[in-house]
Design a protein around this motif. Structure first.
Motif, mmCIF file in Angstrom:
data_model
loop_
_atom_site.group_PDB
_atom_site.id
_atom_site.type_symbol
_atom_site.label_atom_id
_atom_site.label_comp_id
_atom_site.label_asym_id
_atom_site.label_seq_id
_atom_site.Cartn_x
_atom_site.Cartn_y
_atom_site.Cartn_z
ATOM 1 N N GLY A 1 0.826 -1.211 0.000
ATOM 2 C CA GLY A 1 0.000 0.000 0.000
ATOM 3 C C GLY A 1 0.857 1.257 0.000
ATOM 4 N N GLY B 1 -0.021 4.295 0.389
ATOM 5 C CA GLY B 1 -0.802 5.405 0.942
ATOM 6 C C GLY B 1 0.020 6.152 1.969
ATOM 7 N N VAL B 2 -0.691 6.772 2.905
ATOM 8 C CA VAL B 2 -0.022 7.653 3.867
ATOM 9 C C VAL B 2 0.915 6.870 4.787
ATOM 10 N N ILE B 3 0.414 5.766 5.368
ATOM 11 C CA ILE B 3 1.252 4.985 6.293
ATOM 12 C C ILE B 3 2.431 4.370 5.539
ATOM 13 N N GLU C 1 4.994 7.147 4.826
ATOM 14 C CA GLU C 1 5.642 7.692 6.038
ATOM 15 C C GLU C 1 6.562 6.646 6.675
ATOM 16 N N GLU D 1 1.853 -1.410 -4.666
ATOM 17 C CA GLU D 1 0.587 -0.656 -4.691
ATOM 18 C C GLU D 1 -0.336 -1.244 -5.750
ATOM 19 N N PHE D 2 -1.590 -1.417 -5.361
ATOM 20 C CA PHE D 2 -2.599 -1.995 -6.250
ATOM 21 C C PHE D 2 -2.890 -1.073 -7.439
ATOM 22 N N PRO E 1 -3.062 7.569 -3.970
ATOM 23 C CA PRO E 1 -4.273 7.772 -4.768
ATOM 24 C C PRO E 1 -5.266 8.661 -4.016
ATOM 25 N N SER F 1 -0.337 -1.953 4.957
ATOM 26 C CA SER F 1 -0.935 -0.613 5.157
ATOM 27 C C SER F 1 -1.846 -0.313 3.977
ATOM 28 N N GLY G 1 -5.096 0.603 4.364
ATOM 29 C CA GLY G 1 -6.235 1.393 4.820
ATOM 30 C C GLY G 1 -6.652 0.977 6.225
ATOM 31 N N MET H 1 -10.188 9.738 7.774
ATOM 32 C CA MET H 1 -9.764 9.197 9.078
ATOM 33 C C MET H 1 -8.539 9.963 9.545
ATOM 34 N N LEU H 2 -8.785 11.148 10.082
ATOM 35 C CA LEU H 2 -7.690 12.027 10.498
ATOM 36 C C LEU H 2 -7.975 12.555 11.898
ATOM 37 N N VAL I 1 -2.287 15.778 5.218
ATOM 38 C CA VAL I 1 -0.838 15.990 5.147
ATOM 39 C C VAL I 1 -0.118 14.651 5.242
HETATM 40 P P1 NAI Z 1 -4.411 4.711 2.722
HETATM 41 O O1 NAI Z 1 -5.831 4.631 2.373
HETATM 42 O O2 NAI Z 1 -3.751 6.029 2.864
HETATM 43 O O3 NAI Z 1 -3.558 3.917 1.642
HETATM 44 C C1 NAI Z 1 -3.800 2.571 1.367
HETATM 45 C C2 NAI Z 1 -3.152 2.249 0.049
HETATM 46 O O4 NAI Z 1 -3.163 0.849 -0.124
HETATM 47 C C3 NAI Z 1 -3.878 2.866 -1.144
HETATM 48 O O5 NAI Z 1 -2.925 3.461 -1.971
HETATM 49 C C4 NAI Z 1 -4.554 1.668 -1.780
HETATM 50 O O6 NAI Z 1 -4.726 1.818 -3.175
HETATM 51 C C5 NAI Z 1 -3.577 0.566 -1.452
HETATM 52 N N1 NAI Z 1 -4.129 -0.775 -1.438
HETATM 53 C C6 NAI Z 1 -5.356 -1.173 -1.009
HETATM 54 N N2 NAI Z 1 -5.466 -2.510 -1.126
HETATM 55 C C7 NAI Z 1 -4.290 -2.964 -1.622
HETATM 56 C C8 NAI Z 1 -3.772 -4.247 -1.945
HETATM 57 N N3 NAI Z 1 -4.505 -5.344 -1.766
HETATM 58 N N4 NAI Z 1 -2.522 -4.344 -2.433
HETATM 59 C C9 NAI Z 1 -1.763 -3.221 -2.616
HETATM 60 N N5 NAI Z 1 -2.196 -1.974 -2.321
HETATM 61 C C10 NAI Z 1 -3.433 -1.864 -1.822
HETATM 62 O O7 NAI Z 1 -4.253 3.817 4.042
HETATM 63 P P2 NAI Z 1 -3.058 3.682 5.075
HETATM 64 O O8 NAI Z 1 -1.783 4.144 4.500
HETATM 65 O O9 NAI Z 1 -3.165 2.290 5.599
HETATM 66 O O10 NAI Z 1 -3.481 4.687 6.204
HETATM 67 C C11 NAI Z 1 -4.753 4.540 6.832
HETATM 68 C C12 NAI Z 1 -5.293 5.861 7.234
HETATM 69 O O11 NAI Z 1 -4.621 6.346 8.383
HETATM 70 C C13 NAI Z 1 -5.118 6.958 6.199
HETATM 71 O O12 NAI Z 1 -6.097 6.894 5.208
HETATM 72 C C14 NAI Z 1 -5.245 8.166 7.030
HETATM 73 O O13 NAI Z 1 -6.609 8.408 7.220
HETATM 74 C C15 NAI Z 1 -4.609 7.754 8.345
HETATM 75 N N6 NAI Z 1 -3.224 8.233 8.423
HETATM 76 C C16 NAI Z 1 -2.974 9.560 8.318
HETATM 77 C C17 NAI Z 1 -1.704 10.058 8.376
HETATM 78 C C18 NAI Z 1 -1.487 11.519 8.218
HETATM 79 O O14 NAI Z 1 -2.450 12.264 8.279
HETATM 80 N N7 NAI Z 1 -0.249 11.977 8.035
HETATM 81 C C19 NAI Z 1 -0.557 9.185 8.570
HETATM 82 C C20 NAI Z 1 -0.913 7.792 8.626
HETATM 83 C C21 NAI Z 1 -2.200 7.356 8.575
#
Ligand code: NAI
Ligand code: FAD
Length: 469
Positions: free
Chosen positions: A183, A185-187, A190, A206-207, A213, A273, A275, A322-323, A353
């Motif tokens: 994934g 994404g943000v996590i 970071e 990344e999917f 995205p 990570s 989501g 989810m912030l 951010v």
């Molecule tokens: P995310 O939604 O930001 O990213 C998840 C990523 O995984 C996406 O790019 C998605 O397309 C990809 N994905 C989904 N299924 C997949 C698969 N089977 N194989 C490969 N890629 C796949 O979620 P993330 O990074 O887990 O963070 C969760 C939430 O935590 C964020 O959406 C945010 O709300 C919050 N967060 C916020 C931060 C900030 O504000 N700086 C820092 C960390 C987390």
């Protein structure tokens, strides 16, 4: 406490719950906050925003000292990593801050009730403590603020040792030689950045066809370029279908997202990570008839009330980003509405951010969404390579992009990849809250030399009159 009738019992002591409890108490409501994890602050302070930002800061300093201080004429004999001290610093920041929340609850006369809450019926919260004791709190209103948890990936069972969620990735005892992040994404970006800076070879799978995205497309493209230059490897359009851990590491099966020939990858640590999803286990919501969607997201009306009168919900377990700051806004407004005041949150103006370096920050509409809705807009862009403070600091990657409506110049979206993007976005959010125009930003005096001048120049560029490019 047994005979007391509370005005409000909040379940969950994260940024949504503890902020709502404090605001409710400020408004004269007798309030309790029930938290099961043993410390206040929720995901954010314990295993989210704060520990991740502490490690981002430490790892950035380490990488800066190792790779870039010599550019400034600062020569160090040898830069070494003391990960135990880095983790200890992070843990102390967390315990100081969570202790600070306990102090704030006391100061505001909110009862902090330790244990896991459930709702046998409207007007009652049963609390089970870890020592086996239970108590029932009677209350006029209940606010669910139980947050979220990492979304599991079928075939990739986490053990928080070799296959970890963000929680495990914040607590590794050594930098893995090879890390795979599922994934982008943000996590993923970071925590991938943290371990890459500390010496790991990090591959992000990344999917979809892009990193981050949902962000503006141009920012995604440029961000991927910058993070690749820093050493992160990306495998886009790919999915992990299985991961098996053994004594020596983890074997992953990776396939093209649309299907096709699978390949195998090895890693020492895998971070899942993909989501997060609402965490409402054990509350008894189904029995109560609280309406949730098929992802378990609690449905609420404009006053944050669920389908059951007297039961409210906020934060990560209701719709919206989810912030932590969104959860806090929800909490304040929910408490004010319960106390008979009015209030609302403009969910279009919640900034997002990503605390990599450079940072990524965004508020409002992306160019893609404006195109999809057929809205006429003008674009102003300004690169940090033309900003004097960014050059002095050696932080020239990235740009500011402002999208303004053609017919009235109203700012519809601001997207920044660059130094301190997470701080300078605040100007854009304020202008947009006031319904301001690009011209308002362009005519505002910005201190020189400052990275914020790039925002002013991008606003000038909306009208084709940037000065420094
Ligand atoms: P995310 O939604 O930001 O990213 C998840 C990523 O995984 C996406 O790019 C998605 O397309 C990809 N994905 C989904 N299924 C997949 C698969 N089977 N194989 C490969 N890629 C796949 O979620 P993330 O990074 O887990 O963070 C969760 C939430 O935590 C964020 O959406 C945010 O709300 C919050 N967060 C916020 C931060 C900030 O504000 N700086 C820092 C960390 C987390
Ligand atoms: P939470 O913070 O999850 O709090 C809910 C609390 O309720 C938890 O403490 C839980 O133990 C408790 N609880 C649950 N069920 C019960 C029960 N039945 N009884 C009693 N207590 C219960 N957001 C940002 O804005 N900026 C960031 O930089 C950022 N970084 C993040 C980094 C990571 C690694 C992660 C995982 C998340 C990050 N987030 C960030 C997201 C942020 O942490 C959440 O959006 C925020 O914490 C949500 O607040 P909340 O109050 O809704 O829920």
């Amino acid at each position: 406490m047994a005979d007391k009738l509370y005005d409000l019992v909040v379940i969950g002591g994260g940024p949504g719950g503890y902020v709502a409890a404090i605001r409710a108490a400020q408004l004269g409501m007798t309030t309790a906050c029930v938290e099961g994890r043993g410390s206040l602050g929720g995901t954010c302070l314990n295993v989210g925003c704060i520990p991740s930002k502490a490690l981002l800061q430490s790892s950035e300093l380490f990488a800066e000292a190792r790779d870039h201080l010599k550019d400034h004429g600062v020569v160090l004999p040898k830069v070494e990593l003391d990960l135990a001290t880095m983790m200890g610093r992070k843990n102390k920041i967390v315990s100081d801050l969570t202790g600070g929340i306990e102090f704030l609850l006391k100061k505001n006369k909110v009862d902090y009730v330790k244990g896991w809450g459930s709702i046998p019926r409207a007007g009652e919260v049963a609390v089970a403590s870890d020592d086996g004791g239970t108590q029932t709190l009677k209350t006029q209103k209940i606010l669910i603020a139980t947050g979220s948890e990492s979304t599991p990936l079928p075939g990739v069972a986490t053990d928080e040792k070799q296959i970890v969620t963000s929680t495990g990735a914040l607590d590794l005892s050594d930098p893995p030689k090879k890390m795979v992040v599922i994934g982008a994404g943000v996590i993923g970006l970071e925590l991938g950045s943290v371990w890459s800076r500390l010496g790991s070879e990090v591959t992000v799978i990344e999917f979809l066809d892009r990193v981050l995205p949902g962000m503006d497309g141009e920012i995604c493209k440029q961000a991927k370029r910058v993070f690749s230059k820093q050493g992160l490897k990306f495998k886009l359009n790919s999915k992990v279908t299985q991961a098996t851990a053994d004594d020596a590491g983890v074997t992953l099966t990776v396939e093209p997202a649309k299907g096709g020939a699978a390949e195998e990858l090895r890693a020492d640590i895998v971070l899942v990570s993909i989501g997060r999803r609402p965490f409402t286990v054990g509350l008894g919501l189904q029995e109560l008839g609280v309406v949730m969607d098929n992802r378990g997201v609690i449905q609420v009306d404009a006053s944050y009330q669920t389908s059951v009168p007297g039961i409210y919900a906020i934060g990560d377990c209701v719709p919206g980003p989810m912030l932590a700051h969104k959860a806090e806004e929800d909490g304040v407004v929910a408490a004010e509405i319960m106390a008979g005041q009015s209030g609302h949150v403009d969910y279009n103006l919640v900034p997002g951010v990503v605390y990599t370096w450079p940072e990524v920050a965004a508020v409002g509409r992306t160019e893609e969404s404006l195109k999809a809705d057929g809205i006429d807009y003008r674009v102003g862009k300004f690169p940090f390579s033309a900003n004097s403070r960014a050059r002095a600091n050696g932080d020239t990657d990235g740009f500011v992009k402002i999208l303004a409506e053609t017919r009235n110049d109203r700012v519809l979206g601001v997207h920044i990849l660059g130094p301190l993007a997470g701080d300078i976005i605040a100007e854009a959010v304020t202008v947009m809250e006031f319904g301001g125009c690009a011209e308002d930003i362009a005519r505002t005096c910005h201190a020189h030399p400052g990275v914020g001048e790039a925002v002013k120049e991008a606003a000038l560029a909306v009208d084709g009159r940037a000065i420094h490019i």
